[in-house]
Motif scaffolding. Structure first.
Motif, PDB file in Angstrom:
ATOM      1  N   PRO A 193       0.809  -1.235   0.000  1.00 24.84           N
ATOM      2  CA  PRO A 193       0.000   0.000   0.000  1.00 24.84           C
ATOM      3  C   PRO A 193       0.836   1.275   0.000  1.00 24.84           C
ATOM      4  CG  PRO A 193      -0.005  -1.010   2.173  1.00 24.84           C
ATOM      5  CD  PRO A 193       0.656  -1.985   1.262  1.00 24.84           C
ATOM      6  N   ARG A 194       2.119   1.178   0.339  1.00 26.81           N
ATOM      7  CA  ARG A 194       2.958   2.375   0.376  1.00 26.81           C
ATOM      8  C   ARG A 194       3.320   2.812  -1.045  1.00 26.81           C
ATOM      9  NH1 ARG A 194       4.593   3.413   5.475  1.00 26.81           N
ATOM     10  NH2 ARG A 194       4.375   1.738   6.996  1.00 26.81           N
ATOM     11  N   PRO A 195       3.406   4.110  -1.307  1.00 27.62           N
ATOM     12  CA  PRO A 195       3.709   4.597  -2.652  1.00 27.62           C
ATOM     13  C   PRO A 195       5.160   4.318  -3.055  1.00 27.62           C
ATOM     14  CG  PRO A 195       3.628   6.413  -1.101  1.00 27.62           C
ATOM     15  CD  PRO A 195       3.153   5.194  -0.359  1.00 27.62           C
ATOM     16  N   PHE A 196       5.392   4.269  -4.376  1.00 33.89           N
ATOM     17  CA  PHE A 196       6.732   3.981  -4.900  1.00 33.89           C
ATOM     18  C   PHE A 196       7.756   5.002  -4.424  1.00 33.89           C
ATOM     19  CE2 PHE A 196       9.945   4.800  -8.169  1.00 33.89           C
ATOM     20  CZ  PHE A 196      10.558   3.545  -8.229  1.00 33.89           C
ATOM     21  N   VAL A 197       7.369   6.286  -4.375  1.00 35.18           N
ATOM     22  CA  VAL A 197       8.320   7.328  -3.973  1.00 35.18           C
ATOM     23  C   VAL A 197       8.805   7.128  -2.542  1.00 35.18           C
ATOM     24  CG1 VAL A 197       7.480   9.066  -5.583  1.00 35.18           C
ATOM     25  CG2 VAL A 197       6.385   8.838  -3.337  1.00 35.18           C
ATOM     26  N   GLU A 198       8.033   6.436  -1.727  1.00 35.01           N
ATOM     27  CA  GLU A 198       8.464   6.130  -0.359  1.00 35.01           C
ATOM     28  C   GLU A 198       9.323   4.867  -0.342  1.00 35.01           C
ATOM     29  OE1 GLU A 198       6.527   4.714   3.894  1.00 35.01           O
ATOM     30  OE2 GLU A 198       5.321   5.929   2.523  1.00 35.01           O
ATOM     31  N   ILE A 199       8.890   3.863  -1.094  1.00 34.64           N
ATOM     32  CA  ILE A 199       9.611   2.585  -1.109  1.00 34.64           C
ATOM     33  C   ILE A 199      11.035   2.748  -1.629  1.00 34.64           C
ATOM     34  CG2 ILE A 199       9.702   0.313  -2.229  1.00 34.64           C
ATOM     35  CD1 ILE A 199       6.658   0.249  -2.075  1.00 34.64           C
ATOM     36  N   VAL A 200      11.208   3.551  -2.693  1.00 35.44           N
ATOM     37  CA  VAL A 200      12.523   3.700  -3.303  1.00 35.44           C
ATOM     38  C   VAL A 200      13.503   4.400  -2.361  1.00 35.44           C
ATOM     39  CG1 VAL A 200      12.258   5.957  -4.416  1.00 35.44           C
ATOM     40  CG2 VAL A 200      13.589   4.148  -5.552  1.00 35.44           C
ATOM     41  N   ASN A 201      12.989   5.048  -1.315  1.00 36.50           N
ATOM     42  CA  ASN A 201      13.867   5.715  -0.358  1.00 36.50           C
ATOM     43  C   ASN A 201      14.476   4.761   0.659  1.00 36.50           C
ATOM     44  OD1 ASN A 201      14.176   8.727  -0.552  1.00 36.50           O
ATOM     45  ND2 ASN A 201      11.969   8.574  -0.803  1.00 36.50           N
ATOM     46  N   TYR A 202      13.893   3.578   0.812  1.00 41.94           N
ATOM     47  CA  TYR A 202      14.474   2.613   1.744  1.00 41.94           C
ATOM     48  C   TYR A 202      15.882   2.248   1.288  1.00 41.94           C
ATOM     49  CZ  TYR A 202       9.663   1.969   3.398  1.00 41.94           C
ATOM     50  OH  TYR A 202       8.405   2.170   3.892  1.00 41.94           O
ATOM     51  N   GLU A 203      16.813   2.195   2.224  1.00 45.51           N
ATOM     52  CA  GLU A 203      18.206   1.951   1.833  1.00 45.51           C
ATOM     53  C   GLU A 203      18.390   0.596   1.157  1.00 45.51           C
ATOM     54  OE1 GLU A 203      22.777   2.043   3.542  1.00 45.51           O
ATOM     55  OE2 GLU A 203      21.117   2.656   4.835  1.00 45.51           O
ATOM     56  N   ILE A 204      17.624  -0.387   1.585  1.00 44.14           N
ATOM     57  CA  ILE A 204      17.775  -1.709   0.994  1.00 44.14           C
ATOM     58  C   ILE A 204      17.435  -1.694  -0.500  1.00 44.14           C
ATOM     59  CG2 ILE A 204      15.425  -2.511   1.491  1.00 44.14           C
ATOM     60  CD1 ILE A 204      16.706  -5.197   2.318  1.00 44.14           C
ATOM     61  N   ILE A 205      16.531  -0.784  -0.912  1.00 45.89           N
ATOM     62  CA  ILE A 205      16.191  -0.616  -2.322  1.00 45.89           C
ATOM     63  C   ILE A 205      17.188   0.328  -2.997  1.00 45.89           C
ATOM     64  CG2 ILE A 205      14.455   0.232  -3.943  1.00 45.89           C
ATOM     65  CD1 ILE A 205      13.663  -2.361  -2.650  1.00 45.89           C
ATOM     66  N   ALA A 206      17.492   1.443  -2.328  1.00 50.39           N
ATOM     67  CA  ALA A 206      18.419   2.423  -2.892  1.00 50.39           C
ATOM     68  C   ALA A 206      19.783   1.814  -3.164  1.00 50.39           C
ATOM     69  CB  ALA A 206      18.550   3.615  -1.944  1.00 50.39           C
TER      70      ALA A 206
END
Length: 372
Positions: free
Chosen positions: A328-341
Motif C-alpha cells: 500500500p505504500r507509494p513507490f516514492v516512499e519505497i525507493v527511499n528505503y536503503e535496501i532498495i536504494a
C-alpha cells in the motif's frame, strides 16, 4: 608468448595463489558461545525414529522429528546420535528424510549432557559436480583457451581470498584494496584468457579507465544518496564481529567495483577485437572511421549488456522485490528505503561504467591500430 608458455605461467601463478590461500585459511569446526563450546559434525540421517505434525495458536504447521544420524565427519565419526528437530517454530525449518546429509551442532548442557541439533544440509557433493560440469563444458567448447580462462579464474579467486578479503578484514580501506586487487586481476586474467597481444592490452587499458570512472561515480552517488552500507544483515554481523574495524560503506563501494570488473572483460575485449578485424578488412580506414563503424556494434553491445545487468540484479533481489508487490505504500516512499536504494545505485552505476567502457576501449583501439 605461445600457448604452452602462457598456460605454464598461469599454472605457476595460480598454484602460488592457491597455496597462499590454503595456508592462510583454516577451517574452523569449533565455535565459542559464551562459556559453551560448540562443535560442528556432519552426518547422514539413517532413521526417522518419530515424527508428528504440530500446529501453533496461529495455525502454522510444522513437523516435529526425532532422527537417528550417523556421524560421518567430526569427533564422533561412526557413532549414531539422536537429534530432535522442530521443537521450535522457525521460518527455515526443514523436514528431513532418511539419506539426507546434514550439519549437526554439538554442545553440552549445564549438567554435561550432549545437545545435538541440525543446522543445515551438507551441499558439497552437489556443488562439486556442478563445478565439474562447468569445467568440462569450458574445456570441451573452448579447448586450450578455456583452460587458460580457468587459470585466470583461479588467479582472481587467489587475489580476492588471499589479498582483498584479508586486507578489508584487517581494517584497510575497501575501495583502495579493491582497486589494487583489480590491478593484479585485470592483466593476469585478460592475458591468460585472450593471450599476450595488442587486442588484449587495449582491453586492459580500456577496462582500467572504465573501472576508475565507475569507482569515482560509485563514491559520489553512495555519498549523495546517504547510503550507509547497513542494508544487509551481513553488514550488521560484520559490525558486531569487528566493531569499528571494517568500513561498511567502503565494502559497498568495493562490491560495486569488483562486480563491474567481471563484466568489463567481455565488453572491452570484444570492442578491441572488432576494431582489429575492421582494420584487417580495410587497411585504409582511419581512426575516426574505425571508431564509428565499431560503435555500430558497440551500441548493440551496450543495449544487450545493460538489459542483462538489470535482469541479473533483479534476479538476485527477487525475494526482496516480492515484498513490495501490492504494497500500500507509494513507490516514492519505497525507493527511499536503503535496501532498495542500494540496489538502484549498484545497478545504475555499474551500467554507466559498462556503457562508458565501450567508447573508451573503441577509441583506444582505433588510435593504436591506426598507428601500427
Amino acid at each position: 608468448m605461445n600457448r604452452k608458455k602462457r598456460i605454464l605461467l598461469g599454472l605457476v601463478v595460480a598454484g602460488l595463489m592457491l597455496l597462499g590461500v590454503g595456508s592462510g585459511v583454516k577451517a574452523q569446526s569449533v565455535a565459542s558461545n559464551g562459556n559453551e563450546e560448540m562443535k560442528t559434525l556432519e552426518g547422514e540421517v539413517v532413521e526417522v525414529v518419530e515424527e508428528k505434525l504440530l500446529s501453533d495458536e496461529n495455525g502454522e504447521e510444522r513437523y516435529w522429528q526425532v532422527l537417528a544420524v550417523r556421524v560421518t565427519r567430526g569427533e564422533l565419526v561412526g557413532e549414531v546420535v539422536r537429534v530432535e528437530n522442530g521443537s521450535e517454530m522457525m521460518s527455515s525449518l526443514e523436514r528431513y528424510e532418511v539419506g539426507d546429509l546434514v550439519m549437526v551442532s554439538w554442545s553440552k548442557d549445564v549438567e554435561g549432557g550432549d545437545i545435538f541439533y541440525i543446522t543445515d544440509y551438507v551441499r558439497r557433493n552437489a556443488l562439486f559436480w556442478l563445478f565439474v560440469i562447468f569445467v568440462l563444458m569450458v574445456v570441451m567448447i573452448s579447448r586450450w583457451q578455456g583452460v587458460s580462462s580457468l587459470l585466470g579464474m583461479a588467479v582472481s579467486f587467489g587475489v580476492i581470498f588471499k589479498f582483498v578479503l584479508p586486507r578489508i578484514a584487517a581494517g584497510d580501506d575497501p575501495v583502495v584494496v579493491a582497486i589494487l586487487g583489480s590491478l593484479v586481476i585485470i592483466p593476469a586474467t585478460f592475458l591468460l584468457s585472450h593471450g599476450v597481444n595488442r587486442k588484449t592490452w587495449v582491453a586492459v587499458a580500456g577496462t582500467l579507465i572504465a573501472l576508475v570512472v565507475t569507482g569515482v561515480m560509485a563514491s559520489v552517488f553512495v555519498k549523495a544518496a546517504n547510503l550507509t552500507g547497513f542494508a544487509s544483515e551481513e553488514a550488521g554481523f560484520l559490525r558486531a564481529y569487528n566493531p569499528g574495524l571494517v568500513n561498511i560503506k567502503g565494502i559497498l563501494l568495493a562490491g560495486i567495483i569488483i562486480g563491474v570488473l567481471g563484466v568489463l572483460d567481455d565488453i572491452t575485449v570484444s570492442q578491441s577485437g572488432i576494431v582489429e578485424q575492421l582494420k584487417k578488412a580495410n587497411s585504409k580506414l582511419k581512426a575516426g572511421e574505425l571508431y564509428r563503424q565499431a560503435m555500430v556494434v558497440g551500441k548493440d553491445h551496450i543495449a544487450s549488456m545493460v538489459n542483462t545487468l538489470i535482469l541479473v540484479y533483479t534476479g538476485a533481489a527477487l525475494p526482496l522485490l516480492l515484498l513490495f508487490v501490492d504494497n500500500p505504500r507509494p513507490f516514492v516512499e519505497i525507493v527511499n528505503y536503503e535496501i532498495i536504494a542500494d540496489e538502484v545505485v549498484r545497478t545504475l552505476v555499474g551500467s554507466i561504467g559498462l556503457m562508458l567502457a565501450v567508447p573508451i576501449t573503441t577509441m583506444i583501439a582505433a588510435v593504436v591500430v591506426e598507428e601500427k
